[in-house]
Write a protein that holds these residues in place. Structure first.
Motif: not given
Length: 128
Positions: A64-77
């Protein structure tokens, strides 16, 4: 480990951009290895290993493709379809091991490949 866009890399055509649905993965055999390729909504393409180190199965293109905040930046996951571990598609880093250890002592992070779109063709860098 990431295969960088180095002068020694050979760019290999794997498919047309139109063959990839946005926010979906596809598997390809590149340089003898299974690679999961993902087209993002912005038209970018990222590639990681198809092998899920937690389930020991070749399934990540079905995640499942999504995104997540990592250290204040949205990254594709991508979340593994097996045990739901979440990986950063840019770096391969496991962001959420979901309470499980990788199989056979494998590292939890994914290998990544440099990917680009030239014209309408998706290419993956393979070491020469």
């Amino acid at each position: 480990m990431t295969i960088l866009d180095e002068p020694t890399a050979v760019w290999t055509a794997v498919c047309r951009l139109g063959d990839l649905a946005p926010e979906r993965g596809a598997a390809a055999l590149v340089g003898g290895e299974q690679v999961a390729i993902f087209r993002l909504v912005d038209g970018g393409v990222l590639a990681v290993q198809q092998h899920d180190p937690f389930s020991d199965a070749y399934v990540l293109s079905r995640g499942i493709v999504g995104s997540r905040a990592v250290e204040g930046v949205e990254v594709p996951t991508v979340a593994s379809p097996m045990h739901k571990q979440v990986f950063d598609l840019r770096t391969g880093r496991c962001l959420d091991p979901a309470g499980k250890a990788p199989a056979r002592g494998l590292p939890p992070d994914l290998r990544t490949w440099a990917a680009r779109v030239r014209g309408d063709v998706v290419e993956i860098a393979v070491p020469a």
